[in-house]
Design an enzyme around this catalytic site. Structure first.
Site, short mmCIF file in Angstrom:
data_model
loop_
_atom_site.label_atom_id
_atom_site.label_comp_id
_atom_site.label_asym_id
_atom_site.label_seq_id
_atom_site.Cartn_x
_atom_site.Cartn_y
_atom_site.Cartn_z
N HIS A 157 -29.18 55.64 9.60
CA HIS A 157 -29.08 56.57 8.48
C HIS A 157 -30.02 56.06 7.40
O HIS A 157 -29.84 54.94 6.90
CB HIS A 157 -27.65 56.66 7.98
CG HIS A 157 -26.70 57.26 8.98
ND1 HIS A 157 -25.41 56.81 9.18
CD2 HIS A 157 -26.88 58.29 9.86
CE1 HIS A 157 -24.82 57.53 10.11
NE2 HIS A 157 -25.69 58.42 10.55
N GLU A 160 -28.90 54.19 4.25
CA GLU A 160 -28.11 52.98 4.40
C GLU A 160 -29.10 51.83 4.62
O GLU A 160 -29.49 51.53 5.74
CB GLU A 160 -27.11 53.14 5.54
CG GLU A 160 -26.11 54.27 5.25
CD GLU A 160 -25.20 54.61 6.41
OE1 GLU A 160 -25.16 53.84 7.40
OE2 GLU A 160 -24.54 55.67 6.35
N HIS A 264 -24.98 49.54 9.53
CA HIS A 264 -24.77 50.71 8.68
C HIS A 264 -24.34 50.26 7.29
O HIS A 264 -24.21 49.07 7.01
CB HIS A 264 -23.72 51.63 9.29
CG HIS A 264 -24.18 52.37 10.50
ND1 HIS A 264 -24.47 53.71 10.50
CD2 HIS A 264 -24.42 51.94 11.78
CE1 HIS A 264 -24.86 54.09 11.71
NE2 HIS A 264 -24.83 53.03 12.51
N GLU A 358 -20.65 47.79 9.46
CA GLU A 358 -20.78 48.39 8.13
C GLU A 358 -20.81 47.24 7.12
O GLU A 358 -19.84 46.51 6.97
CB GLU A 358 -19.60 49.32 7.85
CG GLU A 358 -19.45 50.46 8.85
CD GLU A 358 -20.27 51.69 8.49
OE1 GLU A 358 -20.94 51.65 7.42
OE2 GLU A 358 -20.24 52.66 9.25
#
Length: 538
Positions: A157, A160, A264, A358
């Site tokens: 993404h 990110e 991410h 993440e």
């Protein structure tokens, strides 16, 4: 020396127990012998529990076909002496690097460290930017027989951005620490690390520093979410394939990756498969876990990252109204289900164990915070990759000692399979215990081999396959062809099997029919609802 001679040399070396270099980790300590009850082992299976020495090498240009960028001077990297540079001579500032700056750094790395790095492109983005991958290893241009390939994929993404910068700093850290850190030297001597710093370079170029939420830059230049663009096991994914995901699918099909991490932002948690579930119509935040047959391994991998991170393991929510995570890990579907995710694809299609990492509550935090993110993630990034050396690995050979390519393997009662390479190699990450390996190949009798995995070091298991002793006239010598089975409905699918098929095909594995729930207007409604959830929670 021919390729077959190289293979025989490598196998002979692998049958000799060779101790590892001393490191700070007990599991990577010098070799210890393991007593195995030979009566439980098949007569033609050879079991050792020692890390093998380097085998013969095979020069590959991204497994014959994709561009490899050598040192900038165009010279032969094998003929150059490896220069020694400190990080002071090889600067990398803690700021965000646009595509041209990132490319310049990667090319400088391959030029300064030709014996530890190689740069190649797996394809181009919608707007024509290269999807650069840097290999970091003591054998960057050559496959090391018996040694695993692992990968990190960041910036899927585009907004990110922390993972993208962490990958550049990881590359710098690995190449500059090789001569001074025994752990890093062991890792690079025994592993080939492939790093894709930016899977979505077009999205990054339009994203803006300081934007913690929202979707600007998340998607590729055609407006597609790349983490909803892969084939899906549970539901038919009718989204048109994008150049970036097509490139990653081809990449994954050409290299037998054992372990993978997808980086991410927008939360602080390690998320593991499955991301999707067979029985959800409206995918929503906070659902039911969808567990894989290797749930114990995936939880261990996720915990390896979170426990080595100074705060992730605490599992605290990023802000009010967002979830907390026990020990800093979560099953993907339990967090929120999604269709077309990359980690499920890696696992089901190719047996590669991928965890989604993440790493920041803010998707695109100020550059001033990057030093803190690097200090928090340096150790877990390294420790996670070392887990590729846990479990079992070895070779599948015929009775003449030749490798059996594309033999199908699975651990009994763990029905997601994997295959051997052209050298007959295989790897599987497993926790300590006693297992049965099932091996099948066209033209050979199937085999079942008992083996044991211990904590301290991986088990080396070599398996010999034999042709049938008697064949009826007019019948085929093919005794087994793996069939993929549909998952049981419910929360814990038990019957899966890796079924390789053309990676660029738009649909799921052949025997999985598209869900009627995902058709027509319901599909559109579900897709719109999911986009809203994705932008909120990442």
């Amino acid at each position: 020396m021919t390729s077959h001679q190289c293979f025989h040399l490598a196998v002979c070396l692998l049958l000799v127990a060779c101790p590892l270099s001393q490191t700070g980790a007990a599991r990577l300590a010098a070799d210890e012998s393991l007593e195995v009850d030979q009566q439980q082992m098949a007569s033609s299976a050879v079991v050792h529990t020692a890390q093998p020495p380097p085998g013969a090498a095979d020069l590959e240009q991204y497994v014959r076909g994709l561009e490899v960028s050598g040192p900038d001077d165009g010279g032969d990297p094998s003929s150059a002496s490896a220069p020694l540079y400190s990080s002071d001579d090889y600067p990398l500032k803690f700021n965000y690097h646009n595509f041209d700056q990132m490319t310049k750094f990667l090319r400088m790395t391959s030029s300064r460290y030709p014996h530890l790095s190689a740069l190649y492109s797996i394809g181009k983005s919608v707007q024509g930017r290269d999807l650069w991958v840097m290999v970091v290893s003591s054998s960057p241009y050559e496959h090391m027989i018996g040694k695993p390939d692992v990968k990190y994929v960041a910036n899927m993404h585009g907004n990110e951005a922390v993972g993208r910068e962490l990958m550049l700093h990881l590359i710098q850290y690995l190449v500059t620490s090789y001569t001074t850190d025994p752990y890093i030297k062991w890792l690079l001597d025994n592993t080939r690390i492939h790093i894709l710093p930016s899977m979505n370079p077009d999205g990054f170029e339009v994203a803006r520093e300081g934007q913690c939420d929202g979707g600007v830059g998340r998607y590729n230049a055609r407006g597609f979410d790349l983490n909803r663009n892969f084939p899906d096991y549970f539901k038919h994914n009718n989204k048109r394939g994008q150049p970036e995901t097509d490139a990653v699918k081809e990449w994954t099909s050409k290299i037998q990756f054992v372990l993978s991490g997808g980086l991410h932002g927008g939360a602080l948690v390690a998320s593991y498969p499955f991301d999707n579930t067979p029985n959800s119509l409206f995918q929503s935040y906070a659902s039911t876990p969808s567990l894989t047959p290797d749930d114990d391994v995936f939880k261990h991998l996720a915990l390896t990252y979170s426990r080595n991170h100074p705060t992730m393991h605490q599992g605290k929510p990023c802000k009010s109204g967002t979830p907390s995570f026990n020990q800093g890990i979560t099953n993907g579907a339990a967090w929120y289900p999604l269709t077309g995710g990359m980690q499920d694809f890696n696992y089901v299609w190719y047996g590669c164990m991928e965890v989604t990492l993440e790493l920041s509550c803010c998707k695109f935090p100020p550059a001033s915070e990057l030093p803190r993110f690097w200090e928090e993630n340096r150790l877990p990034l390294v420790k996670f990759l070392a887990e590729a050396h846990r479990g079992v690995h070895g070779f599948v050979m015929d009775e003449h000692g030749n490798p059996v390519e594309k033999a199908s393997l699975k651990v009994k009662n763990r029905n997601v399979g994997f295959q051997t390479t052209k050298y007959g190699e295989f790897w599987r990450i497993l926790m300590p215990g006693v297992y049965i390996l099932e091996v099948f190949a066209d033209g050979y009798m199937p085999r079942e081999v008992d083996f044991m995995v211990i904590e301290d070091h991986p088990t080396l298991l070599n398996v010999t396959l034999h042709p049938p002793k008697r064949q009826e006239p007019g019948t085929s010598a093919s005794f087994y062809r793996p069939q993929q089975q549909l998952p049981h409905s419910g929360n814990n699918p038990q019957h899966f099997y890796h079924h390789p098929h053309h990676l660029l095909s738009p649909g799921p594995p052949p025997l999985l029919k598209p869900s009627s729930q995902e058709s027509g207007i319901l599909s559109s409604i579900t897709s719109g609802f999911n986009n809203l959830v994705n932008n909120i929670f990442g």
